[in-house]
Design an enzyme around this catalytic site. Structure first.
Site, PDB file in Angstrom:
ATOM      1  N   ASP A 114      -2.812  48.176   9.985  1.00  0.00           N
ATOM      2  CA  ASP A 114      -3.392  48.493  11.215  1.00  0.00           C
ATOM      3  C   ASP A 114      -3.462  49.180  11.819  1.00  0.00           C
ATOM      4  O   ASP A 114      -3.683  50.644  11.270  1.00  0.00           O
ATOM      5  CB  ASP A 114      -2.076  48.145  12.052  1.00  0.00           C
ATOM      6  CG  ASP A 114      -1.233  46.928  11.537  1.00  0.00           C
ATOM      7  OD1 ASP A 114      -1.977  45.722  10.452  1.00  0.00           O
ATOM      8  OD2 ASP A 114      -0.128  46.402  12.292  1.00  0.00           O
TER       9      ASP A 114
ATOM     10  N   ASP B 141       1.524  33.882  16.060  1.00  0.00           N
ATOM     11  CA  ASP B 141       2.839  35.374  17.014  1.00  0.00           C
ATOM     12  C   ASP B 141       3.533  34.574  17.818  1.00  0.00           C
ATOM     13  O   ASP B 141       3.343  34.099  19.057  1.00  0.00           O
ATOM     14  CB  ASP B 141       1.908  36.309  17.491  1.00  0.00           C
ATOM     15  CG  ASP B 141       0.532  36.991  16.332  1.00  0.00           C
ATOM     16  OD1 ASP B 141       0.579  36.348  15.236  1.00  0.00           O
ATOM     17  OD2 ASP B 141       0.234  37.273  17.284  1.00  0.00           O
TER      18      ASP B 141
END
Length: 239
Positions: free
Chosen positions: A8, A129
């Site tokens: 990330d 998500d």
């Protein structure tokens, strides 16, 4: 089942967030390309990349870090975060990404997902998500009334390569994945589903594998914290 180690990216660094909160970022390294190379050297088949700044900005922000990663590794990489138009999709695929992940735009402009999947067969994934089954967008900052399973089913005939399903409440929390919800989603569609969020141990990985429905799992914090031994995990998944 394939294990996707996660990198990330925030401000050019390798970080992990807790439940998607940018203020709750833990920096794990300032050389993401070296981290990607280490994952490749350990035997990983893929690398999963997220441009966190890009997810919030709606455009690529960590392009330099992504390009450095692509220059270092030979295994395929997939990227999500801030990819919201055809020009950006085409640019990233030309630069060497194997797959782009479309999240926010899958809710706001599903036609773009279909167009991209037709233009680039096998190279477009949808990122879903969800918090308590409902889809969140724009770096998880915006909650919608769209149900994750409904969104997944809407792309059944679109030709997308995979669905990456993240349970936001489990992400980075080391609380274990939401196996029941991920398995239910995977069984609701014929598209391969990759689990993300909460994988914190080898037992978690094997539980996902043993559903028989889940094609892959993404892990980040557990690998960096040492809670999940990468070599052991890869051996177990190949056994």
């Amino acid at each position: 089942m394939i294990l996707y180690p996660a990198i990330d990216l925030k401000d050019g660094q390798c970080v992990r967030l807790l439940r998607g909160e940018m203020e709750a970022a833990t920096v794990f390294g300032d050389d993401p390309a070296a981290q990607a190379a280490a994952f490749e050297a350990a035997g990983c088949e893929w690398v999963h990349l997220v441009d966190l700044n890009g997810a919030f900005a709606g455009r690529p922000v960590n392009a330099a870090a992504v390009e450095a990663i692509l220059a270092r590794i030979a295994v395929p990489a997939q990227l999500g975060g801030g990819i919201r138009d055809m020009a950006t999709i085409a640019l990233w695929l030309e630069k060497g990404l194997a797959r782009v992940i479309l999240g926010t735009v899958a809710v706001e402009n599903p036609g773009l997902v279909r167009e991209a999947a037709r233009a680039f067969p096998g190279r477009v994934a949808v990122g879903i998500d969800a918090r308590k089954g409902r889809v969140a967008t724009k770096g998880w900052a915006t909650e919608t009334d769209v149900m994750a399973t409904d969104l997944a089913r809407s792309f059944e005939d679109a030709g997308v390569a995979a669905i990456i399903y993240t349970d936001i409440d489990r992400d980075g929390a080391m609380a274990g994945p939401n196996i029941e919800a991920t398995d239910a989603l995977a069984r609701a569609v014929s598209i391969p589903v990759i689990a993300s969020g909460g994988v914190s141990s080898l037992a978690d990985l094997l539980a996902l594998r043993d559903t028989g429905s889940i094609a892959g799992a993404i892990s980040g914090r557990a690998l960096y914290d040492g809670a999940l031994d990468l070599t052991q995990a890869l051996q177990a998944l190949r056994a």
